[in-house]
Design a protein around this motif. Structure first.
Motif, PDB file in Angstrom:
ATOM      1  N   LYS A 269       0.887  -1.219  -0.040  1.00  0.00           N
ATOM      2  CA  LYS A 269      -0.006  -0.164   0.038  1.00  0.00           C
ATOM      3  C   LYS A 269       0.803   1.282  -0.149  1.00  0.00           C
ATOM      4  CE  LYS A 269      -3.885  -2.494   2.403  1.00  0.00           C
ATOM      5  NZ  LYS A 269      -4.538  -2.422   3.660  1.00  0.00           N
ATOM      6  N   ARG A 270       0.328   2.308  -0.532  1.00  0.00           N
ATOM      7  CA  ARG A 270       1.023   3.430  -0.627  1.00  0.00           C
ATOM      8  C   ARG A 270       1.295   4.133   0.837  1.00  0.00           C
ATOM      9  NH1 ARG A 270      -2.255   7.174  -5.107  1.00  0.00           N
ATOM     10  NH2 ARG A 270      -1.312   6.278  -7.038  1.00  0.00           N
ATOM     11  N   LEU A 271       2.468   4.611   1.272  1.00  0.00           N
ATOM     12  CA  LEU A 271       2.749   5.344   2.351  1.00  0.00           C
ATOM     13  C   LEU A 271       1.856   6.403   2.580  1.00  0.00           C
ATOM     14  CD1 LEU A 271       6.880   5.342   2.031  1.00  0.00           C
ATOM     15  CD2 LEU A 271       5.126   3.797   3.374  1.00  0.00           C
ATOM     16  N   PRO A 272       1.430   6.867   3.686  1.00  0.00           N
ATOM     17  CA  PRO A 272       0.477   7.909   3.992  1.00  0.00           C
ATOM     18  C   PRO A 272       0.883   9.157   3.925  1.00  0.00           C
ATOM     19  CG  PRO A 272       1.316   6.915   6.087  1.00  0.00           C
ATOM     20  CD  PRO A 272       2.150   6.281   5.013  1.00  0.00           C
ATOM     21  N   TYR A 273       1.665   9.431   2.600  1.00  0.00           N
ATOM     22  CA  TYR A 273       2.193  10.758   2.558  1.00  0.00           C
ATOM     23  C   TYR A 273       1.858  11.190   0.989  1.00  0.00           C
ATOM     24  CZ  TYR A 273       5.191   8.693   6.050  1.00  0.00           C
ATOM     25  OH  TYR A 273       5.508   8.077   7.063  1.00  0.00           O
ATOM     26  N   PRO A 274       1.530  12.475   0.818  1.00  0.00           N
ATOM     27  CA  PRO A 274       0.900  12.857  -0.538  1.00  0.00           C
ATOM     28  C   PRO A 274       1.974  12.858  -1.454  1.00  0.00           C
ATOM     29  CG  PRO A 274       1.299  14.712   0.996  1.00  0.00           C
ATOM     30  CD  PRO A 274       1.285  13.380   1.685  1.00  0.00           C
ATOM     31  N   SER A 275       1.963  13.162  -2.887  1.00  0.00           N
ATOM     32  CA  SER A 275       2.709  13.193  -3.982  1.00  0.00           C
ATOM     33  C   SER A 275       3.842  14.316  -3.794  1.00  0.00           C
ATOM     34  CB  SER A 275       2.184  13.109  -5.256  1.00  0.00           C
ATOM     35  OG  SER A 275       1.445  14.173  -5.325  1.00  0.00           O
ATOM     36  N   PRO A 418       1.839  28.272  -0.753  1.00  0.00           N
ATOM     37  CA  PRO A 418       2.424  27.711  -1.931  1.00  0.00           C
ATOM     38  C   PRO A 418       1.574  27.222  -3.128  1.00  0.00           C
ATOM     39  CG  PRO A 418       1.615  26.035  -0.155  1.00  0.00           C
ATOM     40  CD  PRO A 418       1.548  27.464   0.373  1.00  0.00           C
ATOM     41  N   PRO A 419       2.170  26.949  -4.145  1.00  0.00           N
ATOM     42  CA  PRO A 419       1.465  27.147  -5.338  1.00  0.00           C
ATOM     43  C   PRO A 419       0.201  26.026  -5.390  1.00  0.00           C
ATOM     44  CG  PRO A 419       3.547  27.116  -6.017  1.00  0.00           C
ATOM     45  CD  PRO A 419       3.460  27.001  -4.567  1.00  0.00           C
ATOM     46  N   PHE A 431      -5.108  31.506   3.307  1.00  0.00           N
ATOM     47  CA  PHE A 431      -3.992  30.870   4.018  1.00  0.00           C
ATOM     48  C   PHE A 431      -3.238  31.691   4.855  1.00  0.00           C
ATOM     49  CE2 PHE A 431       0.646  30.271   3.914  1.00  0.00           C
ATOM     50  CZ  PHE A 431       0.748  28.855   4.159  1.00  0.00           C
ATOM     51  N   GLU A 432      -3.050  33.061   4.733  1.00  0.00           N
ATOM     52  CA  GLU A 432      -2.425  33.734   5.432  1.00  0.00           C
ATOM     53  C   GLU A 432      -3.044  34.194   6.768  1.00  0.00           C
ATOM     54  OE1 GLU A 432      -1.843  37.145   2.775  1.00  0.00           O
ATOM     55  OE2 GLU A 432       0.314  36.135   1.800  1.00  0.00           O
ATOM     56  N   LEU A 494      -2.404  17.653   3.256  1.00  0.00           N
ATOM     57  CA  LEU A 494      -1.371  17.236   4.026  1.00  0.00           C
ATOM     58  C   LEU A 494      -0.433  17.555   2.862  1.00  0.00           C
ATOM     59  CD1 LEU A 494       0.317  15.862   6.005  1.00  0.00           C
ATOM     60  CD2 LEU A 494      -0.361  13.595   4.769  1.00  0.00           C
ATOM     61  N   LYS A 495      -0.646  18.009   1.484  1.00  0.00           N
ATOM     62  CA  LYS A 495       0.379  18.123   0.636  1.00  0.00           C
ATOM     63  C   LYS A 495       0.806  19.862   1.019  1.00  0.00           C
ATOM     64  CE  LYS A 495      -3.206  18.934  -3.068  1.00  0.00           C
ATOM     65  NZ  LYS A 495      -3.517  18.426  -4.248  1.00  0.00           N
ATOM     66  N   ILE A 496       0.010  20.646   1.354  1.00  0.00           N
ATOM     67  CA  ILE A 496       0.066  22.079   1.828  1.00  0.00           C
ATOM     68  C   ILE A 496       0.944  22.078   3.089  1.00  0.00           C
ATOM     69  CG2 ILE A 496      -0.594  24.221   2.528  1.00  0.00           C
ATOM     70  CD1 ILE A 496      -1.369  23.260  -0.286  1.00  0.00           C
ATOM     71  N   ILE A 497       0.950  21.004   3.810  1.00  0.00           N
ATOM     72  CA  ILE A 497       1.735  21.023   5.131  1.00  0.00           C
ATOM     73  C   ILE A 497       3.279  20.593   4.704  1.00  0.00           C
ATOM     74  CG2 ILE A 497       2.190  19.387   7.110  1.00  0.00           C
ATOM     75  CD1 ILE A 497      -0.813  19.357   7.460  1.00  0.00           C
ATOM     76  N   TYR A 498       3.342  19.583   3.686  1.00  0.00           N
ATOM     77  CA  TYR A 498       4.554  19.346   3.453  1.00  0.00           C
ATOM     78  C   TYR A 498       5.414  20.414   2.477  1.00  0.00           C
ATOM     79  CZ  TYR A 498       4.965  14.603   4.982  1.00  0.00           C
ATOM     80  OH  TYR A 498       5.201  13.579   5.844  1.00  0.00           O
TER      81      TYR A 498
END
Length: 616
Positions: A269-275, A418-419, A431-432, A494-498
């Motif tokens: 299974k995929r690891l629980p992190y986004p691309s 982030p974009p 976001f701000e 979660l991708k925003i967090i990374y």
């Protein structure tokens, strides 16, 4: 005479049945009245506090939609106590429990590492008890000293000190265990090894952070996480990943040291992190067969690496000259070439590959080249329980045109929109404002904690519903790290967090988290219980899971509706928790109706004290 004997014999079964019914009734009355006190020193299945007392639905039998928190009446019956699990379960990880796999006779493919993946217990096998600390447990040594030394009593496993004695993983030293900073391919210290990797990549001053452009790292097969621990001084944060395997308690040691880490495995299974979450992936003799199943595990790393990301690989295949290693190197080199990776540098025992910045190479490949590109409908950020696929994840068109992520260097990255916000239709202004709101909230939290928390008392923090990661961003000036948890069924934030240079994981709070007991100093639960109410999961079980994760003397911050706060108050004594403060939240457009803040501290209690509070 014969007739009388036959009559007497025919009555005996009836008498026996009556006696059995009476005994069963007495047993039922005893256990109903005792509220589980008879089994208070051992683990139990089932519950007297909720219908399933497990990680699952708790729907009413009549199909009603009544809140799992009841009416919020303070006079509701309070549980006297939760039973204490047997000492054997002091390191229980419910969804990574090898004994459960054996008991349920799950048919798993060991070659695919399925036995190291998550398998959560069904309702009838879920635990309803407090996980006891090991005998002799002490309040953990504080960071930064903890990077190099921990109490042996807290993790009484010394197998690695003997097995890896020539590699300087860890060394017994009386009541303590010391970590010299060594690893399988860096016996003389992770700091020198990290500097060497930076030198291979021609980074300025041999600094691995590359002037802030390299921030997030995935360390696969991390051991006791010395690589990740030594990256922190360069303002680089690693998600140190390893399974609960023969290397006893390696992730538990990492977290006890105050180093970010997660229990997981490259399996099916995929690891629980986004691309596109990491600038660097690292494997030092991680014993992974990268060629299996058409390179599916290497393709999972490819999914997780950002454009222009690196894979640093230290292993015999990179330098050995025997026939088998040469074969593996040849096949692996051919695979990564078809994946459009190139060798950035190869020196001594280490090779570093680099991923392309755009889709040009993928589009130039001959038709039918394997591995293929993933189908256009595949969501590379959908990860919870999703099977890996042996395909290449191409970049979105905008990222392809930009030739990279467009992220600012660290630390500006933390507060720069982030974009990928555009993927969620979130504006930079939103976001701000979120960042500013949580800065104010965190300042308020710390003023409420006040004299109860010493400056070095908190190191490992979990934000149980992290949204954009602004709670963690507000803690930048404190010597802490945050595991940002994002619900698996919500927006893909979660991708925003990374992209902010932080780390985290997807999760479902109807299940247990993939970590050892006693691994976090502070848990932040913002509307987590209200979300459970919407799904009908057991709030009591979440309380037990939070207690399992939290270190003795650790803190919980609950920000939720008043009915949730009243519900939790009923369980404080049963969980050996104490309320530090409870305050109303001033009404604002951002706050929920009737929102309150409750700060809780977990007391230190030891099993030899008969589950009494031995100190605070």
């Amino acid at each position: 005479m014969r007739g009388r004997n036959d009559a007497a014999q025919s009555k005996r079964p009836i008498v026996l049945c009556c006696m059995m019914i009476v005994c069963l009734c007495l047993l039922f009355l005893y256990f109903s009245g005792s509220k589980g006190q008879a089994g208070s020193t051992a683990f139990e299945y089932g519950t007297k506090f909720s219908r399933t007392l497990g990680w699952g639905s708790d729907d009413g039998e009549d199909g009603s939609e009544e809140s799992i928190f009841g009416t919020g009446d303070a006079d509701d019956i309070k549980p006297k106590n939760f039973p204490v699990c047997d000492d054997r379960h002091s390191e229980l990880i419910p969804c990574l429990d090898r004994n459960l796999i054996y008991q349920m006779r799950l048919k798993l493919d060991l070659n695919l590492m399925e036995h190291y993946e998550r398998h959560c217990p069904p309702p009838e096998r879920r635990f309803n008890c407090l996980i006891p600390p090991p005998h002799g447990y002490k309040v953990p040594i504080k960071w930064p000293k903890s990077r190099d030394v921990v109490w042996k009593a807290n993790i009484p496993h010394t197998h690695l000190a003997k097995e890896k004695s020539d590699q300087n993983w860890m060394v017994e030293a009386g009541e303590k265990i010391k970590f010299p900073g060594g690893g399988t391919h860096f016996h003389h210290g992770a700091d020198k090894y990290i500097s060497n990797i930076a030198n291979m990549l021609n980074f300025k001053d041999n600094n691995i952070n590359n002037e802030g452009m390299l921030r997030t790292v995935l360390d696969v097969g991390c051991g006791v996480a010395s690589f990740g621990g030594y990256l922190l001084s360069s303002n680089v944060i690693a998600m140190s990943l390893a399974p609960n395997d023969v290397h006893q308690n390696q992730i538990q040691f990492a977290l006890e040291r105050g180093i970010p880490a997660y229990l997981g495995v490259l399996g099916t299974k995929r690891l629980p992190y986004p691309s596109r979450s990491f600038e660097l992936a690292h494997c030092s003799r991680c014993r992974i067969d990268w060629l299996q199943r058409d390179g599916i595990l290497l393709l999972e790393l490819d999914r997780l690496l950002r454009p222009g990301g690196y894979f640093a690989y230290s292993s015999p295949e990179a330098y050995a000259q025997d026939e088998e290693d040469l074969r593996i190197w040849k096949e692996m080199s051919a695979l990564v070439e078809r994946m459009c990776w190139k060798i950035a540098e190869k020196r001594n025992q280490t090779v570093i590959w680099v991923k392309p910045l755009n889709n040009d190479c993928y589009r130039r490949r001959p038709r039918g080249t394997k591995p293929p590109l993933c189908k256009s409908g595949d969501d590379p950020d959908s990860v919870w329980g999703v099977q890996m696929e042996a395909c290449i994840t191409p970049y979105p068109e905008q990222m392809h045109r930009d030739g990279g992520t467009g992220l600012a260097p660290w630390p500006a990255r933390l507060t720069t929109p982030p974009p990928r916000l555009a993927d969620l239709y979130v504006t930079a202004d939103t976001f701000e404002k979120d960042t500013e709101m949580w800065q104010q909230r965190v300042e308020n939290y710390w003023s409420l904690l006040g004299p109860k928390v010493k400056p070095d008392a908190i190191r490992n923090i979990m934000d149980m519903k992290a949204n954009f990661g602004s709670f963690a961003a507000a803690l930048k000036e404190k010597d802490v790290w945050v595991m940002n948890v994002v619900p698996h069924d919500g927006p893909s934030t979660l991708k925003i967090i990374y992209d902010r240079g932080l780390i985290g994981s997807n999760h479902d709070w109807c299940e247990a988290f993939s970590t050892y007991p006693r691994t976090y100093d502070l848990l932040h639960a913002w509307t987590v219980f209200s979300d459970l109410d919407k799904r009908g999961c057991s709030a009591e079980d979440l309380l037990l899971e939070m207690d399992r994760i939290l270190r003795p003397t650790g803190f919980i911050i609950v920000r939720d509706k008043s009915i949730v706060i009243e519900f939790i108050k009923k369980y404080l004594h049963a969980l050996h928790w104490e309320a530090i403060t409870v305050v109303d939240v001033e009404p604002s457009p951002e706050s929920e109706e009737n929102e309150m803040i409750m700060i809780i501290r977990k007391k230190l209690w030891l099993p030899e004290a008969g589950s009494q509070d031995s100190s605070t």
